[in-house]
Design an enzyme around this catalytic site. Sequence first.
Site, PDB file in Angstrom:
ATOM      1  N   ASN A  23       0.842  -8.434   8.923  1.00  0.00           N
ATOM      2  CA  ASN A  23       1.058  -8.095   7.506  1.00  0.00           C
ATOM      3  C   ASN A  23       2.523  -8.171   7.070  1.00  0.00           C
ATOM      4  OD1 ASN A  23      -1.623  -5.608   7.274  1.00  0.00           O
ATOM      5  ND2 ASN A  23      -1.616  -7.780   6.722  1.00  0.00           N
ATOM      6  N   ASP A  49     -10.657  -4.174   4.169  1.00  0.00           N
ATOM      7  CA  ASP A  49     -10.244  -5.419   3.520  1.00  0.00           C
ATOM      8  C   ASP A  49     -10.765  -5.465   2.082  1.00  0.00           C
ATOM      9  OD1 ASP A  49      -8.965  -7.817   3.400  1.00  0.00           O
ATOM     10  OD2 ASP A  49     -10.365  -8.904   4.690  1.00  0.00           O
TER      11      ASP A  49
END
Length: 230
Positions: A62, A14
């Site tokens: 996503n 991330d």
Amino acid sequence: MDHTLPAHIALIMDGNGRWAEARGRPRAEGHRAGAEAVRRVVTQCRATGIRHVTLYAFSSENWGRPKAEIRHLFSLLGEFLGREVPLMEEKGIALNVLGDMAALPLAARAALERGIRRTAGGGDMTLNLALNYGARSELARAARSFILEGARPEDVTEQRLAERLYTAGQPDPDFLIRTGGEQRLSNFLLYQCAYAELYFTPVLWPDFREEDLRAALEVYAARSRRFGKI
Ligand code: FPP
């Protein structure tokens, strides 16, 4: 076997977007730098003797990102595979995908299937790319497969369930690292990480370097020394 070294590391990568934004650059540049970090970390894991590495490259959530960013991510993946698969083949790294490949862009899917074929049998390390992956849908898929096979209730055991997961045949992750400061699992390997040691670092993924992995592995070794058998 060295119990102070994880057999399987799972990574939630991330912070690419924030890395780019902090430099006033488009998010795409953060992902590109993230792909470089992937290369460094995989190389280091292999050199360290870690046999399984799983990267959360694209979650089923996503798809909610802007179309252009999704396109860029998959074109980066294609570029990455084009460059790295020959090296993986040479170094004995088997490529594997966790997730539903059917929904991936055609070119990415073809490149992945080629990469999996070419690196099959790589005995030094397995590199799992979690793509279009979500742990809950993985578990629902496993449940469906029991039903399709006409399984009886007593056939549904933990072991047979594990055999229906994308990670079948691999040890569970013993160490999960998440970069970028958030402290959550985000629907990643929920079944397999039941006993994983968790490690969260504020370092943004593109900045995650050799010394950061080394530091994380030291923490893992200390934890496993404290709780392992004497
Ligand atoms: C998280 O950063 C990262 C991703 C959603 C994708 C990870 C992709 C790569 C590292 C590049 C390509 C991968 C391979 C395997 C070649 P973010 O965009 O969520 O960052 P933010 O939280 O700062 O916005």
